[in-house]
Design an enzyme around this catalytic site. Structure first.
Site, PDB file in Angstrom:
ATOM      1  CE  LYS A  96       8.281 -23.815  14.236  1.00  0.00           C
ATOM      2  NZ  LYS A  96       9.264 -22.744  14.272  1.00  0.00           N
TER       3      LYS A  96
ATOM      4  CG  HIS B 111       1.483 -23.134  15.634  1.00  0.00           C
ATOM      5  ND1 HIS B 111       1.312 -23.073  14.267  1.00  0.00           N
ATOM      6  CD2 HIS B 111       1.751 -21.865  16.027  1.00  0.00           C
ATOM      7  CE1 HIS B 111       1.471 -21.820  13.864  1.00  0.00           C
ATOM      8  NE2 HIS B 111       1.735 -21.071  14.910  1.00  0.00           N
TER       9      HIS B 111
ATOM     10  CE  LYS C  43       2.771 -14.321  21.739  1.00  0.00           C
ATOM     11  NZ  LYS C  43       3.685 -14.896  20.759  1.00  0.00           N
TER      12      LYS C  43
ATOM     13  CD  GLU D 128       5.891 -17.624  21.155  1.00  0.00           C
ATOM     14  OE1 GLU D 128       6.512 -17.125  20.214  1.00  0.00           O
ATOM     15  OE2 GLU D 128       4.686 -17.423  21.362  1.00  0.00           O
TER      16      GLU D 128
ATOM     17  CG  HIS E 185       5.187 -20.968  11.145  1.00  0.00           C
ATOM     18  ND1 HIS E 185       4.235 -20.435  11.953  1.00  0.00           N
ATOM     19  CD2 HIS E 185       6.313 -21.027  11.890  1.00  0.00           C
ATOM     20  CE1 HIS E 185       4.772 -20.170  13.147  1.00  0.00           C
ATOM     21  NE2 HIS E 185       6.040 -20.530  13.128  1.00  0.00           N
TER      22      HIS E 185
ATOM     23  CE  LYS F  26      -1.660 -18.683  13.947  1.00  0.00           C
ATOM     24  NZ  LYS F  26      -0.626 -17.797  14.539  1.00  0.00           N
TER      25      LYS F  26
ATOM     26  NE  ARG G 252      -3.646  -0.281   2.533  1.00  0.00           N
ATOM     27  CZ  ARG G 252      -4.646  -0.325   3.390  1.00  0.00           C
ATOM     28  NH1 ARG G 252      -4.881  -1.420   4.057  1.00  0.00           N
ATOM     29  NH2 ARG G 252      -5.393   0.727   3.599  1.00  0.00           N
TER      30      ARG G 252
ATOM     31  CG  ASP H  44      -0.865 -16.455  18.425  1.00  0.00           C
ATOM     32  OD1 ASP H  44      -0.963 -16.086  17.239  1.00  0.00           O
ATOM     33  OD2 ASP H  44       0.196 -16.386  19.072  1.00  0.00           O
TER      34      ASP H  44
HETATM   35  C1  BG6 Z   1       2.856 -17.634  15.287  1.00  0.00           C
HETATM   36  C2  BG6 Z   1       2.133 -16.900  16.371  1.00  0.00           C
HETATM   37  O1  BG6 Z   1       1.958 -18.405  14.541  1.00  0.00           O
HETATM   38  O2  BG6 Z   1       3.818 -18.488  15.867  1.00  0.00           O
HETATM   39  C3  BG6 Z   1       3.119 -16.108  17.224  1.00  0.00           C
HETATM   40  O3  BG6 Z   1       1.187 -16.015  15.803  1.00  0.00           O
HETATM   41  C4  BG6 Z   1       4.198 -17.010  17.736  1.00  0.00           C
HETATM   42  O4  BG6 Z   1       2.455 -15.469  18.297  1.00  0.00           O
HETATM   43  C5  BG6 Z   1       4.813 -17.801  16.603  1.00  0.00           C
HETATM   44  O5  BG6 Z   1       5.175 -16.193  18.348  1.00  0.00           O
HETATM   45  C6  BG6 Z   1       5.777 -18.840  17.118  1.00  0.00           C
HETATM   46  O6  BG6 Z   1       6.446 -19.406  16.046  1.00  0.00           O
HETATM   47  P1  BG6 Z   1       7.951 -19.886  16.169  1.00  0.00           P
HETATM   48  O7  BG6 Z   1       8.266 -20.447  14.835  1.00  0.00           O
HETATM   49  O8  BG6 Z   1       8.761 -18.705  16.550  1.00  0.00           O
HETATM   50  O9  BG6 Z   1       7.910 -20.922  17.266  1.00  0.00           O
END
Ligand code: BG6
Length: 535
Positions: free
Chosen positions: A220, A278, A378, A254, A216, A186, A72, A273
């Site tokens: 991995k 995941h 987190k 995290e 994602h 996502k 944008r 999230d």
């Molecule tokens: C994302 C979440 O899908 O995955 C984030 O939205 C999170 O909040 C992240 O931090 C974690 O991914 P990774 O690959 O860093 O473990």
């Protein structure tokens, strides 16, 4: 490392089979153009371009590959955009050794178009630029994929415009050329209902084989390895059931807080999230039956069966099977950090959970009665994601125990998703030295057998987006979510979200940043006589 895998540097799923790509592979992917919507956003800079750069460095992109970045920023040009990306790559943790020649090759194939993709008028320019970019390619080679790196609120208009502009025609036959694919980031929906309507919309315009829903975590290396580990070895699978496994712990912890994503996170919370996607994927891969083949549908069918077997959470079971909490101020790596409610764009009285733990059961013959404890948060003590499979304790103890002796530990198999990717198996051994005949004690201690990717293969795993982008280019869908899979996952999560939204805790449970979560999470697992691992 010796054996058939020695010397190979990265694995990817090519030609429908898990294979290894040897040291300096030939160009692999189809010629294609990647159109990125959300080109000036964070994902493009932090994940997509580093992944493209690595693919270019490994010669895995077709020489005719091109990127059209749509953003944008009207003032941006091809050159200013390239410079912005170059700076991001130089800074990126995911690019190990920035090489100007590799970048020049990719930069020459990178273009920019300014426009608001949620507005129909942007598509004329996009089409014009695609014609210029692809003019040297035969018509059947004008393959394209459209990557929606945009907030969920604009998925719908973009999908509609892609269809009505003719850029993504519906192809019933997956072999049709040129191909046109859509990649959706996502979160796919905000609830079961919204995910269903998004699926209905997308599938009214495109065929399922054209839609790549990203999680994602599936890209991995170690997550893909769960299947290889389970099904390419014969020694673990006979034990992989309720007769031998007492419980499974899945952790995605995290150190980071919500950073600049407060606005998104307030709406999402940890369950949308991390759990809906995941963590349930990790659970499904751990619990699934062997698929009849490694084709996308065979693997996804088995994952869907697991998701559909997860016992539903109900208003009666939720209070004793789940925990939610928010991080309070604390210390991470000797640095004082604020609590969640003091983060930018977060309400002072927010009830959004940043930590959750839950006990799930998979109601089938293999897993009946085996708890799957799942937690994510987190600002926890350490960045670590792992699947720990805890076996039963020996039925009769001749050793250990007794006063002054640590109790024997049951065998644990840990699949480390990140960091220090690998697998370890703990077992008990006799501590060297003569047994003390007088007391009839044999000293026993736990030890670990450990495999790490870095030691075995000399380098760390390929970043998830690199694998996933390559898979889109070669039309490999195993690591992407099918519509029924997304909905099955929402069906598990929806009752929990509804219950939590209706029952606001007062006060909200908290945990100090840098700790391993709230006491309530310890109590949840302790109620079954178990304890969380501290990885
Ligand atoms: C994302 C979440 O899908 O995955 C984030 O939205 C999170 O909040 C992240 O931090 C974690 O991914 P990774 O690959 O860093 O473990």
């Amino acid at each position: 490392m010796t054996g058939p895998l020695a010397g190979h540097v990265r694995a990817s799923k090519v030609s429908g089979q898990y294979g290894v790509v040897p040291g300096a592979p030939a160009e692999q992917a189809d010629p294609c153009t990647m159109v990125i919507f959300g080109a000036t956003g964070d994902l493009t800079k932090r994940k997509l371009f580093p992944a493209l750069y690595q693919l270019a460095a490994e010669h895995l992109l077709h020489p005719n590959f091109a990127v059209l970045a749509v953003g944008r920023e009207p003032a941006e040009t091809d050159d200013t955009f390239r410079e912005r990306i170059r700076l991001a790559l130089v800074d990126s943790d995911e690019v190990k050794h920035f090489n100007d020649d590799v970048w020049k090759r990719l930069a020459a194939r990178t273009f920019y178009a300014g426009g608001d993709a949620s507005d129909a008028s942007a598509y004329e320019l996009i089409k014009r630029r695609l014609v210029e970019i692809e003019e040297s390619r035969a018509e059947t080679e004008r393959n394209r994929f459209f990557y929606l790196a945009v907030p969920p609120s604009v998925f719908e208009p973009i999908v509609r415009h892609l269809s009505s502009s003719g850029l993504v025609p519906k192809h019933d036959n997956p072999k049709e050329r040129p191909w046109a694919r859509v990649v959706v980031e996502k979160p796919f929906g905000h609830s079961l209902d919204t995910a269903k309507s998004l699926n209905a919309l997308v599938l009214s315009m495109f065929a399922e084989h054209q839609v790549y829903r990203i999680d994602h975590y599936l890209g991995k290396e170690t997550v893909q390895n769960v299947l290889v580990f389970r099904f390419a070895n014969t020694i673990f699978e006979p034990l992989w059931n309720r007769s031998h496994i007492s419980h499974v712990q899945i952790t995605a912890a995290e150190e980071v807080g919500v950073e600049a994503r407060g606005r998104y996170y307030e709406e999402a919370g940890v369950v949308r999230d991390m759990f809906q996607n995941h963590l349930l994927q990790l659970l499904a891969l751990t619990a699934m039956e062997p698929p009849s083949s490694m084709t996308a549908n065979a693997v996804r069918d088995e994952k869907v069966k697991v998701l559909k077997s997860i016992r539903w959470l109900t208003p009666e079971s939720i209070p004793s099977s789940t925990v939610r909490a928010q991080y309070a101020p604390g210390t991470i790596r000797s640095r004082a950090v604020t609590g969640y409610r003091a983060e930018p764009d977060v309400a002072e009285d927010s009830h959004t959970p940043t930590f959750a733990a839950a006990r799930f059961y998979v109601d089938n013959w293999r897993w009946q009665g085996v708890p799957f404890y799942v937690r994510s948060g987190k600002r926890l003590g350490k960045r670590v994601s792992e699947i720990a499979v805890q076996f039963h304790a020996p039925p009769h103890l001749m050793f250990g125990g007794g006063e002054g002796h640590a109790p024997l530990q049951a065998n644990t198999l840990v699949m480390r998703v990140q960091p220090n990717e690998g697998i370890s198996l703990s077992f008990e051994v006799k501590v060297p030295g003569a047994a003390v005949a007088m007391t009839q004690h044999v000293e026993v201690a736990p030890v670990e057998m450990d495999f790490t990717y870095a030691e075995a293969f000399g380098e760390t795993a390929a970043p998830a987006y690199e694998t996933l982008l390559l898979d889109v280019m070669i039309g490999e869908m195993t690591l992407f979510l099918r519509s029924d899979e997304v909905e099955a996952a929402w069906k598990i999560i929806d009752p929990l979200l509804c219950f939590w939204e209706e029952h606001t805790p007062n006060p909200m449970a908290t945990y100090a940043a840098g700790s391993w979560g709230p006491d309530e999470a310890d109590q949840l697992i302790a109620a079954d006589g178990a304890a969380w691992r501290t990885p």
